[in-house]
Design a protein around this motif. Structure first.
Motif, PDB file in Angstrom:
ATOM      1  N   UNK A 142       0.828  -1.213   0.000  1.00  0.00           N
ATOM      2  CA  UNK A 142       0.000   0.000   0.000  1.00  0.00           C
ATOM      3  C   UNK A 142       0.857   1.255   0.000  1.00  0.00           C
ATOM      4  N   UNK A 143       2.005   1.195   0.698  1.00  0.00           N
ATOM      5  CA  UNK A 143       2.838   2.393   0.790  1.00  0.00           C
ATOM      6  C   UNK A 143       3.503   2.738  -0.531  1.00  0.00           C
ATOM      7  N   UNK A 144       3.568   1.765  -1.470  1.00  0.00           N
ATOM      8  CA  UNK A 144       4.173   2.046  -2.758  1.00  0.00           C
ATOM      9  C   UNK A 144       3.187   2.375  -3.847  1.00  0.00           C
ATOM     10  N   UNK A 145       1.884   2.344  -3.531  1.00  0.00           N
ATOM     11  CA  UNK A 145       0.854   2.605  -4.540  1.00  0.00           C
ATOM     12  C   UNK A 145       0.636   4.105  -4.714  1.00  0.00           C
ATOM     13  N   UNK A 146      -0.114   4.439  -5.751  1.00  0.00           N
ATOM     14  CA  UNK A 146      -0.439   5.832  -6.044  1.00  0.00           C
ATOM     15  C   UNK A 146      -1.729   6.241  -5.335  1.00  0.00           C
ATOM     16  N   UNK A 147      -1.846   7.531  -5.048  1.00  0.00           N
ATOM     17  CA  UNK A 147      -3.136   8.121  -4.737  1.00  0.00           C
ATOM     18  C   UNK A 147      -3.799   8.508  -6.062  1.00  0.00           C
ATOM     19  N   UNK A 148      -5.132   8.577  -6.060  1.00  0.00           N
ATOM     20  CA  UNK A 148      -5.803   8.965  -7.289  1.00  0.00           C
ATOM     21  C   UNK A 148      -7.236   9.386  -7.082  1.00  0.00           C
ATOM     22  N   UNK A 149      -7.807   9.943  -8.149  1.00  0.00           N
ATOM     23  CA  UNK A 149      -9.239  10.240  -8.198  1.00  0.00           C
ATOM     24  C   UNK A 149      -9.783   9.635  -9.489  1.00  0.00           C
ATOM     25  N   UNK A 150     -11.054   9.239  -9.454  1.00  0.00           N
ATOM     26  CA  UNK A 150     -11.638   8.620 -10.650  1.00  0.00           C
ATOM     27  C   UNK A 150     -13.148   8.705 -10.594  1.00  0.00           C
ATOM     28  N   UNK A 151     -13.757   8.432 -11.730  1.00  0.00           N
ATOM     29  CA  UNK A 151     -15.209   8.285 -11.832  1.00  0.00           C
ATOM     30  C   UNK A 151     -15.493   6.992 -12.594  1.00  0.00           C
ATOM     31  N   UNK A 152     -16.716   6.509 -12.477  1.00  0.00           N
ATOM     32  CA  UNK A 152     -17.102   5.359 -13.298  1.00  0.00           C
ATOM     33  C   UNK A 152     -18.616   5.247 -13.339  1.00  0.00           C
ATOM     34  N   UNK A 153     -19.082   4.356 -14.231  1.00  0.00           N
ATOM     35  CA  UNK A 153     -20.504   4.038 -14.397  1.00  0.00           C
ATOM     36  C   UNK A 153     -21.334   5.247 -14.800  1.00  0.00           C
ATOM     37  N   UNK A 154     -20.750   6.134 -15.599  1.00  0.00           N
ATOM     38  CA  UNK A 154     -21.520   7.224 -16.184  1.00  0.00           C
ATOM     39  C   UNK A 154     -22.125   6.785 -17.506  1.00  0.00           C
ATOM     40  N   UNK A 155     -22.443   7.747 -18.336  1.00  0.00           N
ATOM     41  CA  UNK A 155     -23.075   7.471 -19.618  1.00  0.00           C
ATOM     42  C   UNK A 155     -22.384   8.286 -20.703  1.00  0.00           C
ATOM     43  N   UNK A 156     -22.065   7.628 -21.820  1.00  0.00           N
ATOM     44  CA  UNK A 156     -21.498   8.362 -22.940  1.00  0.00           C
ATOM     45  C   UNK A 156     -22.543   9.205 -23.653  1.00  0.00           C
ATOM     46  N   UNK A 157     -23.824   8.902 -23.387  1.00  0.00           N
ATOM     47  CA  UNK A 157     -24.892   9.636 -24.063  1.00  0.00           C
ATOM     48  C   UNK A 157     -25.158  10.986 -23.409  1.00  0.00           C
ATOM     49  N   UNK A 158     -24.836  11.120 -22.121  1.00  0.00           N
ATOM     50  CA  UNK A 158     -25.104  12.352 -21.388  1.00  0.00           C
ATOM     51  C   UNK A 158     -23.780  12.998 -20.976  1.00  0.00           C
ATOM     52  N   UNK A 159     -23.825  14.289 -20.767  1.00  0.00           N
ATOM     53  CA  UNK A 159     -22.640  15.008 -20.302  1.00  0.00           C
ATOM     54  C   UNK A 159     -22.888  15.478 -18.875  1.00  0.00           C
ATOM     55  N   UNK A 160     -22.318  14.743 -17.934  1.00  0.00           N
ATOM     56  CA  UNK A 160     -22.398  15.127 -16.528  1.00  0.00           C
ATOM     57  C   UNK A 160     -20.983  15.081 -15.960  1.00  0.00           C
ATOM     58  N   UNK A 161     -20.716  15.981 -15.042  1.00  0.00           N
ATOM     59  CA  UNK A 161     -19.364  16.158 -14.525  1.00  0.00           C
ATOM     60  C   UNK A 161     -19.340  15.949 -13.013  1.00  0.00           C
ATOM     61  N   UNK A 162     -18.348  15.203 -12.548  1.00  0.00           N
ATOM     62  CA  UNK A 162     -18.087  15.076 -11.117  1.00  0.00           C
ATOM     63  C   UNK A 162     -16.970  16.058 -10.773  1.00  0.00           C
ATOM     64  N   UNK A 163     -17.214  16.829  -9.762  1.00  0.00           N
ATOM     65  CA  UNK A 163     -16.340  17.970  -9.457  1.00  0.00           C
ATOM     66  C   UNK A 163     -15.511  17.670  -8.203  1.00  0.00           C
ATOM     67  N   UNK A 164     -14.207  17.928  -8.276  1.00  0.00           N
ATOM     68  CA  UNK A 164     -13.288  17.711  -7.166  1.00  0.00           C
ATOM     69  C   UNK A 164     -12.654  19.045  -6.781  1.00  0.00           C
ATOM     70  N   UNK A 165     -12.703  19.363  -5.500  1.00  0.00           N
ATOM     71  CA  UNK A 165     -12.037  20.562  -4.983  1.00  0.00           C
ATOM     72  C   UNK A 165     -11.327  20.198  -3.684  1.00  0.00           C
ATOM     73  N   UNK A 166     -10.508  21.122  -3.194  1.00  0.00           N
ATOM     74  CA  UNK A 166      -9.794  20.929  -1.919  1.00  0.00           C
ATOM     75  C   UNK A 166      -9.021  19.614  -1.902  1.00  0.00           C
ATOM     76  N   UNK A 167      -8.402  19.239  -3.017  1.00  0.00           N
ATOM     77  CA  UNK A 167      -7.635  17.993  -3.090  1.00  0.00           C
ATOM     78  C   UNK A 167      -6.271  18.210  -2.448  1.00  0.00           C
ATOM     79  N   UNK A 168      -5.951  17.368  -1.474  1.00  0.00           N
ATOM     80  CA  UNK A 168      -4.726  17.569  -0.706  1.00  0.00           C
ATOM     81  C   UNK A 168      -4.074  16.224  -0.421  1.00  0.00           C
ATOM     82  N   UNK A 169      -2.744  16.144  -0.553  1.00  0.00           N
ATOM     83  CA  UNK A 169      -1.964  14.972  -0.165  1.00  0.00           C
ATOM     84  C   UNK A 169      -0.995  15.402   0.928  1.00  0.00           C
TER      85      UNK A 169
END
Length: 692
Positions: free
Chosen positions: A656-683
């Motif tokens: 775990x200590x050698x893995x990356x941190x990340x952000x992601x989305x999934x299970x959306x739709x290619x037919x619609x345009x919707x956005x998941x918004x990320x703020x205050x991202x801190x490591x």
């Protein structure tokens, strides 16, 4: 005939009642009785509902209607009992649901074998109940419960016109019992004993029938200030409701509502059994401030008759609820028997209602649910030196913790036209006293839900100056104190407020399956489009964004935290990762599951998935944090109600200590345009000396 789905739910409810395990009905909140509590959660009721005929009009498909409300996360409806009905053409309402066509009217009493009722059918027998009515009533209540909708069951309504009284089953011409031979203004006045007996009998019957439902409260009478309804009669009905539930535990008794006035009125000497005080057409919403001593729910359970434009009822809803109200219902004329999904557009009814308005009200509900509104109070005067001074505004505040404000162009109560009202772009400027803290300010578009501007404010105390982005009709503000980090000893190695696109690449982040057209930096936040594809049980999620400090964490500890706003479609999700590869990772995400939102912690090991924990949250906005110590990964979320970080779950992850941190989305739709918004991202990392 009952569908199997409703039969199963009704059977479960019945068995629960028999075994004395009835869920507690919606009640006043235990810590702030100006709001509701339902299913253990603080609750505000918000809807844009049909014109009250879902039960009594058998042509109305209430299942499709409830599905449409639930798709916008609206949680309330008003239902008239069937004692009162209207006739086609009343009030100029197109396809009025309260005015069923001949052959489609259902009411509590059975028809006799004697012809002559006003709609061409047989007369009613006021001594006999109609089983079909109560079957439909149970179906309706079960369908509403399944969709998370609270029903206001309105027992009675005054006879506004002679034609309405002449269509009523209690009128002497329409029943075989020679009951109801009186003028319409004596129907609810205790002047005719046989008529009063019928009314009390109905109350006892229906209250007993509905005893097992937790998604219910009773309203005595709609608009009793018309048609000769007396206060003594209303108190008699209240006594009958109380008597019908006297044999059950107090925790299982239902709330009672009184409809007080159109507009505003001071409530004096209310009956002790009443917990909800409803008003109609509250523009402006000064009725809440007029009744500070009630300490019970004040609602606006009907509005309309102002025109068809969505802006009228959207701004009215924001105003009323931020003024301290706990219930809002717009009369929505897009719902009819032929359009139970709310798709009628070309109506000529005296009000509004549309798919768009319902979506606007969803944005309002989710904005309030994201705040701990039970600790908040109306404080519009805290907005000092407002410019333009003419702006209509409201503020709900928990000083030092959370603020929700709205601003809109002033609109007349019943405008003859909207021409010229929205011809310029405005900016709201004001000062507000804030304790010394760091705050996140988000300016929300009430029509789209988009964050038009996001900023972090490091405030040293005293007055803070705020300025909105430009708007034409209205804008809202959510201002929250930033929570403390999980561990204050950590050094910051990445702190991205995403004011520029370069932040995503120039500070050590990399992409897996980057789709450049589907991520963006906008208004101070990183936005990833919710697209089709998954990292969970699949390796095709796009725009997985990863970060690994170039010196590793060794045996130390690291954490990553983020604030995100999630789209609204079912099963869409977004959040944080501790990522080795597509088959080995831990995710901490917010997911939309069957109309509710959850923080979910899950893991894949060699491609095999396991869900460690799933915690319900009230809104699609959340702060998440992953903390890694050696091979242990812990997930947390900020609980706005307890004002503390709460652990979701923990697990072991090899390397775990050698893995990356990340952000992601999934299970959306290619037919619609919707956005998941990320703020205050801190490591943050123990022992780190870097401060970017």
């Amino acid at each position: 005939m009952l569908s199997m789905r409703y039969f199963t739910l009704l059977l479960a409810l019945f068995l629960g009642w028999q075994n004395a395990s009835v869920a507690a009905p919606i009640r006043l909140h235990s810590e702030n009785s100006r709001y509701f509590q339902w299913d253990g959660e603080p609750t505000i009721l918000i809807t844009s509902g049909e014109h009250y005929g879902a039960l009594l009009n058998s042509a109305f498909d209430f299942d499709r209607y409830f599905a449409e409300l639930a798709s916008h996360r609206l949680n309330h409806t008003r239902v008239f009992s069937g004692v009162y009905r209207e006739v086609p053409g009343d009030f100029g309402i197109t396809e009025n649901p309260l005015a069923p066509q001949p052959g489609f009217f259902v009411c509590p009493w059975a028809r006799s074998g004697i012809p002559g009722e006003s709609d061409g059918g047989n007369k009613f027998d006021l001594t006999q109940w109609d089983p079909a009515y109560f079957e439909r009533l149970h179906q309706l209540m079960a369908a509403a419960k399944e969709r998370g909708i609270v029903v206001e069951f309105t027992l009675f309504c005054p006879m506004y016109r002679d034609s309405m009284w002449e269509a009523c089953p209690m009128h002497a011409r329409n029943n075989v019992n020679a009951i109801g031979d009186c003028p319409r203004d004596e129907v609810y006045a205790l002047k005719h004993e046989t008529l009063t007996k019928v009314q009390l009998g109905f109350v006892a019957k229906v209250v007993t029938e509905l005893r097992q439902y937790d998604n219910l409260y009773f309203e005595v009478c709609n608009e009793p200030y018309f048609g000769g309804v007396t206060d003594a009669w209303q108190r008699r009905i209240i006594d009958a409701i109380v008597a019908a539930e006297s044999g059950i535990p107090e925790s299982e008794r239902h709330l009672i509502s009184l409809n007080i006035a159109n507009g505003r009125k001071e409530v004096i000497d209310p009956p002790p059994a009443v917990s909800i005080f409803n008003f109609h057409y509250c523009v402006p919403p000064d009725v809440v401030a007029m009744n500070p001593g009630l300490n019970k729910v004040i609602g606006e359970n009907e509005t309309g008759f102002r025109g068809a434009a969505d802006v009228l009822y959207r701004t009215e809803a924001w105003d009323f609820l931020l003024a301290g109200g706990a219930l809002f219902n717009n009369l929505d004329y897009s719902f009819t028997a032929s359009h139970p999904g709310g798709t009628l557009r070309d109506y000529t009814s005296p009000g509004g209602g549309s798919w768009e308005l319902r979506q606007h009200l969803r944005i309002l509900r989710e904005t309030l649910d994201a705040s701990d509104f039970t600790r908040m109070t109306p404080e519009p005067d805290a907005l000092r030196r407002l410019e333009p001074a003419s702006l209509s505004h409201q503020l709900l505040a928990d000083p030092g913790h959370s603020y929700v404000a709205s601003f809109h162009v002033p609109i007349p109560e019943k405008p003859k036209t909207l021409d010229g009202l929205f011809d310029e772009t405005l900016e709201a400027k004001f000062a507000i006293e804030l304790p010394a803290k760091t705050y996140t300010a988000e300016w929300i578009n009430p029509q789209t839900g988009l964050i038009e501007r996001s900023q972090t404010i490091d405030h040293q105390g005293g007055e803070a100056q705020l300025e909105s982005p430009g708007f034409v009709e209205d804008i809202a503000l959510r201002l929250d104190a930033v929570p403390p980090p999980l561990d204050t000893k950590f050094g910051v190695v990445f702190d991205g407020d995403f004011q520029r696109s370069a932040d995503a690449k120039n500070l050590g982040w990399r992409w897996v399956r980057e789709d450049p057209e589907s991520w963006r930096v906008r208004a101070g936040g990183l936005e990833l489009r919710a697209q089709k594809g998954r990292i969970w049980s699949g390796n095709d999620a796009r725009n997985v964004m990863l970060f690994k400090p170039d010196f590793g964490i060794g045996e130390g500890t690291a954490e990553v935290s983020v604030r995100l706003n999630l789209p609204k479609s079912i099963y869409e999700q977004g959040g944080l990762l501790r990522y080795a590869d597509d088959d080995n990772f831990v995710k901490l995400i917010v997911e939309h599951i069957e109309g509710r939102y959850y923080v979910v912690m899950a893991q894949e090991i060699a491609g095999k998935g396991k869900v460690h924990a799933k915690v319900p949250i009230p809104a699609p906005s959340a702060r998440l944090a992953i903390q890694v110590t050696g091979d242990e990964v812990r997930g947390h979320y900020w609980n706005t109600r307890s004002r503390a970080w709460a652990e979701v779950g923990k697990c072991k992850m090899n390397n775990a200590s050698g893995a990356d941190f990340g952000v992601s989305t999934q299970d959306g739709s290619d037919a619609d345009t919707r956005w998941i918004r990320f703020t205050d991202l801190s490591v943050k990392m123990s022992g780190a000396k870097v401060d970017i």
